[in-house]
Write a protein that holds these residues in place. Sequence first.
Motif, PDB file in Angstrom:
ATOM      1  N   GLY A  69       0.798  -1.215   0.000  1.00  0.00           N
ATOM      2  CA  GLY A  69       0.000   0.000   0.000  1.00  0.00           C
ATOM      3  C   GLY A  69       0.829   1.264   0.000  1.00  0.00           C
ATOM      4  O   GLY A  69       1.979   1.278   0.438  1.00  0.00           O
ATOM      5  N   ALA A  70       0.224   2.332  -0.509  1.00  0.00           N
ATOM      6  CA  ALA A  70       0.864   3.649  -0.550  1.00  0.00           C
ATOM      7  C   ALA A  70       0.156   4.568   0.440  1.00  0.00           C
ATOM      8  O   ALA A  70      -0.999   4.948   0.232  1.00  0.00           O
ATOM      9  CB  ALA A  70       0.788   4.230  -1.962  1.00  0.00           C
ATOM     10  N   GLY A  71       0.866   4.923   1.504  1.00  0.00           N
ATOM     11  CA  GLY A  71       0.274   5.771   2.525  1.00  0.00           C
ATOM     12  C   GLY A  71      -0.194   7.113   2.003  1.00  0.00           C
ATOM     13  O   GLY A  71      -1.142   7.701   2.530  1.00  0.00           O
ATOM     14  N   ILE A  72       0.450   7.608   0.937  1.00  0.00           N
ATOM     15  CA  ILE A  72       0.073   8.905   0.387  1.00  0.00           C
ATOM     16  C   ILE A  72      -1.354   8.857  -0.155  1.00  0.00           C
ATOM     17  O   ILE A  72      -2.068   9.875  -0.150  1.00  0.00           O
ATOM     18  CB  ILE A  72       1.069   9.338  -0.713  1.00  0.00           C
ATOM     19  N   ALA A  73      -1.797   7.687  -0.635  1.00  0.00           N
ATOM     20  CA  ALA A  73      -3.169   7.552  -1.136  1.00  0.00           C
ATOM     21  C   ALA A  73      -4.161   7.718   0.010  1.00  0.00           C
ATOM     22  O   ALA A  73      -5.206   8.366  -0.134  1.00  0.00           O
ATOM     23  CB  ALA A  73      -3.352   6.197  -1.811  1.00  0.00           C
ATOM     24  N   ASN A  74      -3.835   7.127   1.164  1.00  0.00           N
ATOM     25  CA  ASN A  74      -4.689   7.311   2.343  1.00  0.00           C
ATOM     26  C   ASN A  74      -4.719   8.764   2.770  1.00  0.00           C
ATOM     27  O   ASN A  74      -5.788   9.306   3.104  1.00  0.00           O
ATOM     28  CB  ASN A  74      -4.185   6.442   3.497  1.00  0.00           C
ATOM     29  N   SER A  75      -3.538   9.411   2.772  1.00  0.00           N
ATOM     30  CA  SER A  75      -3.446  10.809   3.208  1.00  0.00           C
ATOM     31  C   SER A  75      -4.197  11.742   2.262  1.00  0.00           C
ATOM     32  O   SER A  75      -4.739  12.757   2.682  1.00  0.00           O
ATOM     33  CB  SER A  75      -1.975  11.240   3.301  1.00  0.00           C
ATOM     34  N   ALA A 172      13.936   0.549  -3.362  1.00  0.00           N
ATOM     35  CA  ALA A 172      14.710   1.790  -3.476  1.00  0.00           C
ATOM     36  C   ALA A 172      14.764   2.468  -2.112  1.00  0.00           C
ATOM     37  O   ALA A 172      13.768   2.546  -1.397  1.00  0.00           O
ATOM     38  CB  ALA A 172      14.067   2.718  -4.502  1.00  0.00           C
ATOM     39  N   GLU A 173      15.940   2.973  -1.767  1.00  0.00           N
ATOM     40  CA  GLU A 173      16.133   3.616  -0.462  1.00  0.00           C
ATOM     41  C   GLU A 173      16.924   4.905  -0.655  1.00  0.00           C
ATOM     42  O   GLU A 173      18.095   4.876  -1.000  1.00  0.00           O
ATOM     43  CB  GLU A 173      16.873   2.658   0.483  1.00  0.00           C
ATOM     44  N   GLU A 174      16.258   6.033  -0.468  1.00  0.00           N
ATOM     45  CA  GLU A 174      16.871   7.333  -0.689  1.00  0.00           C
ATOM     46  C   GLU A 174      17.584   7.842   0.550  1.00  0.00           C
ATOM     47  O   GLU A 174      17.235   7.482   1.678  1.00  0.00           O
ATOM     48  CB  GLU A 174      15.793   8.343  -1.128  1.00  0.00           C
ATOM     49  N   ALA A 268       5.967   6.541   6.277  1.00  0.00           N
ATOM     50  CA  ALA A 268       7.345   6.137   6.566  1.00  0.00           C
ATOM     51  C   ALA A 268       7.740   6.540   7.982  1.00  0.00           C
ATOM     52  O   ALA A 268       8.902   6.817   8.258  1.00  0.00           O
ATOM     53  CB  ALA A 268       8.305   6.764   5.562  1.00  0.00           C
ATOM     54  N   ILE A 269       6.783   6.567   8.871  1.00  0.00           N
ATOM     55  CA  ILE A 269       7.052   6.941  10.256  1.00  0.00           C
ATOM     56  C   ILE A 269       6.077   6.188  11.149  1.00  0.00           C
ATOM     57  O   ILE A 269       4.915   5.971  10.781  1.00  0.00           O
ATOM     58  CB  ILE A 269       6.904   8.474  10.430  1.00  0.00           C
ATOM     59  N   ARG A 270       6.552   5.737  12.277  1.00  0.00           N
ATOM     60  CA  ARG A 270       5.704   4.980  13.205  1.00  0.00           C
ATOM     61  C   ARG A 270       6.076   5.293  14.650  1.00  0.00           C
ATOM     62  O   ARG A 270       7.186   5.750  14.934  1.00  0.00           O
ATOM     63  CB  ARG A 270       5.859   3.472  12.978  1.00  0.00           C
ATOM     64  N   LEU A 271       5.117   5.028  15.543  1.00  0.00           N
ATOM     65  CA  LEU A 271       5.395   5.100  16.970  1.00  0.00           C
ATOM     66  C   LEU A 271       5.721   3.694  17.464  1.00  0.00           C
ATOM     67  O   LEU A 271       4.979   2.747  17.192  1.00  0.00           O
ATOM     68  CB  LEU A 271       4.190   5.656  17.738  1.00  0.00           C
ATOM     69  N   SER A 323      12.839   4.906   3.166  1.00  0.00           N
ATOM     70  CA  SER A 323      11.877   4.941   2.069  1.00  0.00           C
ATOM     71  C   SER A 323      12.552   5.492   0.823  1.00  0.00           C
ATOM     72  O   SER A 323      13.701   5.950   0.872  1.00  0.00           O
ATOM     73  CB  SER A 323      10.677   5.818   2.441  1.00  0.00           C
ATOM     74  N   ASP A 324      11.826   5.465  -0.270  1.00  0.00           N
ATOM     75  CA  ASP A 324      12.327   6.074  -1.504  1.00  0.00           C
ATOM     76  C   ASP A 324      11.795   7.498  -1.649  1.00  0.00           C
ATOM     77  O   ASP A 324      11.809   8.068  -2.728  1.00  0.00           O
ATOM     78  CB  ASP A 324      11.958   5.221  -2.720  1.00  0.00           C
ATOM     79  N   GLY A 325      11.308   8.053  -0.538  1.00  0.00           N
ATOM     80  CA  GLY A 325      10.721   9.381  -0.543  1.00  0.00           C
ATOM     81  C   GLY A 325       9.236   9.345  -0.836  1.00  0.00           C
ATOM     82  O   GLY A 325       8.543  10.356  -0.682  1.00  0.00           O
ATOM     83  N   PHE A 326       8.730   8.181  -1.224  1.00  0.00           N
ATOM     84  CA  PHE A 326       7.320   8.054  -1.579  1.00  0.00           C
ATOM     85  C   PHE A 326       6.697   6.787  -1.008  1.00  0.00           C
ATOM     86  O   PHE A 326       5.594   6.813  -0.475  1.00  0.00           O
ATOM     87  CB  PHE A 326       7.183   8.065  -3.103  1.00  0.00           C
ATOM     88  N   ILE A 327       7.424   5.673  -1.106  1.00  0.00           N
ATOM     89  CA  ILE A 327       6.941   4.395  -0.597  1.00  0.00           C
ATOM     90  C   ILE A 327       7.932   3.874   0.446  1.00  0.00           C
ATOM     91  O   ILE A 327       9.111   3.713   0.145  1.00  0.00           O
ATOM     92  CB  ILE A 327       6.806   3.337  -1.722  1.00  0.00           C
ATOM     93  N   PRO A 328       7.489   3.608   1.683  1.00  0.00           N
ATOM     94  CA  PRO A 328       8.404   3.064   2.706  1.00  0.00           C
ATOM     95  C   PRO A 328       8.959   1.712   2.274  1.00  0.00           C
ATOM     96  O   PRO A 328       8.311   0.965   1.520  1.00  0.00           O
ATOM     97  CB  PRO A 328       7.493   2.922   3.949  1.00  0.00           C
ATOM     98  N   ASN A 329      10.145   1.392   2.773  1.00  0.00           N
ATOM     99  CA  ASN A 329      10.769   0.117   2.411  1.00  0.00           C
ATOM    100  C   ASN A 329       9.898  -1.083   2.753  1.00  0.00           C
ATOM    101  O   ASN A 329       9.819  -2.048   2.000  1.00  0.00           O
ATOM    102  CB  ASN A 329      12.128  -0.018   3.110  1.00  0.00           C
ATOM    103  N   TYR A 330       9.234  -1.021   3.927  1.00  0.00           N
ATOM    104  CA  TYR A 330       8.446  -2.174   4.335  1.00  0.00           C
ATOM    105  C   TYR A 330       7.258  -2.396   3.396  1.00  0.00           C
ATOM    106  O   TYR A 330       6.765  -3.514   3.255  1.00  0.00           O
ATOM    107  CB  TYR A 330       7.953  -2.029   5.782  1.00  0.00           C
TER     108      TYR A 330
END
Length: 390
Positions: A69-75, A172-174, A268-271, A323-330
Amino acid sequence: MSSNRLKYPSDAGVVSSTSTISNHITPNPQNIGIGHSMGGVVLRNLDRVSSPSFRRINGLITVASPNSGAGIANSFDDQSLLRASQKACTDISAGPTSELFGLPWKMIELKFASSLGASLTSKALCELFITNDLLGNYAGSASARADLKIGSPLLGQINSYSSSIPRLTMIAEENRPVHWRMLSSTLTRNNSSPSDQLLPDVITGVEVIYNGFFVARTTGAVANTILGFINPVLFAKAALDAYKATKWKKGVDWLRDSESIWNGLTGAIRLEPEKYWVWTWIPCETIPGRQLLIDDVGRDRDQSCGEWGFVERTRQVMVHYPSDGFIPNYSQDIASLPASNRYYIRGANHIEVLNMSNSRQNGQPNDATREQLNDVFDFRTDIFRTDRRQ
């Protein structure tokens, strides 16, 4: 190896795109599918819906794909992206606006004009980060977002499908700052020499200016407050300087926190829980298991019964995921794959990974995407093994 690059109607979503490419692929036991971003998800869905006796592809490589999944779509759908964009523009423009667009801010515009090839106004700067026109394109249409958002039913079906063909994923990992680097690649992708360093260099200069104005206005407020006891008129000047300082501080804080803000929007961030120890007083008369917090240390208590000691506690801390700046590695990963089927493209963002001919590592050319694909085609023993042309 012969190649065929297929186009698909991404705005129509994954299912429609799968149908389109399926109609343009002639079944062949040697077919290998390579898909970037949504393209990787489309190929995985093609693998899922294809008949085992009539497969379109028999090997699959996803590159920087939102497999979970792409978190940006949810956001985008829950308005988080819009709210963040509005706050960015408010905070970035607060300082310049407080100066009433006087000479200092006009000088700032001119200073950065040559760097960006256009006039850099406060509004233009904040919109580079999360403008709906620019990054809304990557969030996709409503149909694409429904398929690619975290928790989508379609992704659940794809990830629960047990594929029988060899699959690889390239992650990809930026390098940080991931958001400015990805935006730089987006802005320069059609240049003869695309670069991910454009905005990091510019933003460094912008941060210096914002901090400079903040310090200058804060210093003025303090100095005029002191001098106000000699000349009361200066109290008004101190108040105005203090007001301007708070406005510039908004921009300073936003520039400092912008990567965390963006990582939050992309997922790309979690608690995560973190254990730590505190030195505190443990009175003997308390119920076992209950200790006073360190904030209570200064209070009066019966020093005749109890002792000082370390107590373990747990707190929630914010963790940045690569992340690649858009999609987290996981999310780029495919959980069911063995470690040997994961390849990492270091120093690449979501756009740059498509063309790393201008990338550098330690001052040397470093086309990491090509290197990883060469490793796959040269050294694997499965369908991906491909002899070089003589």
